[in-house]
Design an enzyme around this catalytic site. Structure first.
Site, mmCIF file in Angstrom:
data_model
loop_
_atom_site.group_PDB
_atom_site.id
_atom_site.type_symbol
_atom_site.label_atom_id
_atom_site.label_comp_id
_atom_site.label_asym_id
_atom_site.label_seq_id
_atom_site.Cartn_x
_atom_site.Cartn_y
_atom_site.Cartn_z
ATOM 1 N N CYS A 114 -21.122 22.218 67.711
ATOM 2 C CA CYS A 114 -20.504 21.075 67.035
ATOM 3 C C CYS A 114 -19.031 21.308 66.715
ATOM 4 C CB CYS A 114 -21.283 20.730 65.772
ATOM 5 S SG CYS A 114 -21.842 22.148 64.809
ATOM 6 N N HIS A 120 -17.077 18.306 60.481
ATOM 7 C CA HIS A 120 -16.458 19.617 60.612
ATOM 8 C C HIS A 120 -14.945 19.440 60.728
ATOM 9 C CE1 HIS A 120 -20.321 21.281 60.805
ATOM 10 N NE2 HIS A 120 -20.375 21.710 62.047
#
Length: 360
Positions: free
Chosen positions: A157, A250
């Protein structure tokens, strides 16, 4: 402009492996009303098999389990039990290696979110807008392994959020070295994930195996086809990964050294103008912009930017000179959507649009 379905008025039946977990649930949300794919099967561990999905899954989020999915019987992750020829894998890496290979041997196309095969030179590690040509290695994969099907992976990710802004810079100027520091959301640890007393009001400067994955995957994503394998890009990558008390999103802080020096306004113009590979445009999950540049000095921020492009757009900001390298910036991506399930679904759409998936 949206593309018409390559399957006409019919939909391609698909299954989700590891359907009860956090990423499996994200797959279900993305597939339940998909215009090209028909989610007809869910599979999970032996302890869940035989139960209804509503009974087996601890549903995460404020929305309700889609009614028709709630009634599905959970199947074991066995190609003898799952009939769909296309399967999306949200399996944990502890079981994904054997299970995904079994499906590939049985003639199924596996779109995997697991780490097990990402770095194999004959397994495509794909971001649809960045390296769709890497899908060509599937032919070698089948020859090498004797599989009738195949495995296509999406990345870690954090790696996906980093590579989307790095890709246009590498294409235009060449990337020589990159320093990466991440601030990764708790949802990236799955469910139940990190204990609340460990993460609330805290930063954990360690995520097991994350830094080697990030460093290796960036080089593979930006690499090139070399005969019947994928060769890594010759880029130096150094990373620090941290878990922070954010639900989704993120944040990636990067300093980048370019092979061809360029003024900052040119770098920013390249990032603003990039739309990615034409094969990935107009697909059902494609955002209007895979990369968006924020003008505000204090953006991107997870709370404000994580859902850009329905979670499929990576937002970049704070583009400025770097006193050691050339340019530094901040990128933000939705770790569950663009960084996991959404990436696999987009890869499947890309394969369907380019004739690499079976007709229903």
């Amino acid at each position: 402009m949206s593309r018409s379905s390559p399957f006409g008025s019919r939909k391609l039946p698909v299954a989700v492996l590891g359907a009860t977990g956090a990423v499996g649930q994200a797959f279900i949300r993305l597939l339940v009303n998909h215009p090209w794919f028909d989610l007809v099967e869910v599979a999970a561990s032996e302890r869940s098999a035989g139960r209804s999905y509503a009974e087996a899954a601890r549903w995460i989020g404020d929305d309700a389990i889609p009614e028709r999915v709630a009634a599905l019987t959970v199947l074991p992750c066995d190609p003898a039990k799952v009939e769909s020829r296309v399967v999306f894998s949200a399996l944990d890496s502890s079981v994904a290696g054997d299970a995904e290979a079994a499906f590939a041997r049985a003639g199924r196309m596996v779109l995997s979110n697991a780490k097990n095969y990402r770095l194999e030179p004959d397994v495509p590690l794909v971001i649809a807008e960045v390296n769709p040509d890497h899908l060509e290695v599937l032919e070698a994969q089948r020859r090498n392994r004797g599989w009738r099907g195949g495995i296509v992976t999406n990345g870690n990710c954090a790696a996906i959020a980093a590579v989307l802004p790095l890709a246009p810079l590498h294409q235009e100027f060449g990337v020589k070295r990159v320093f990466i520091a991440t601030m990764q959301a708790v949802s990236g640890a799955g469910y139940p994930g990190v204990a609340s007393l460990d993460i609330l009001g805290n930063v954990i400067p360690f995520i097991k195996d994350e830094e080697p994955k990030l460093e290796a995957e960036v080089k593979k994503f930006l690499g090139a086809m070399s005969g019947s394998r994928i060769a890594d890009a010759d880029i130096g990558v150094s990373s620090h990964t941290n878990r922070v008390p954010v639900e989704h999103g993120h944040t990636i802080v990067m300093s980048v050294e370019l092979e061809k020096k360029a003024p900052l306004d040119r770098v920013e113009a390249v990032l603003r103008g990039w739309r990615g590979a034409s094969d990935a445009c107009g697909l059902p999950s494609s955002p209007e912009r895979p990369l968006a540049v924020a003008d505000q000095a204090d953006r991107p921020q997870p709370r404000r930017d994580v859902d850009a492009g329905r979670g499929m757009t990576v937002t970049v900001g704070r583009i400025r000179p770097d006193p050691m390298f050339d340019v530094r910036l901040v990128a933000l991506g939705h770790n569950i959507v663009r960084g996991a399930a959404g990436a696999s679904v987009l890869n499947a759409e890309l394969m369907a649009a380019t004739g690499r998936l079976d007709q229903p």
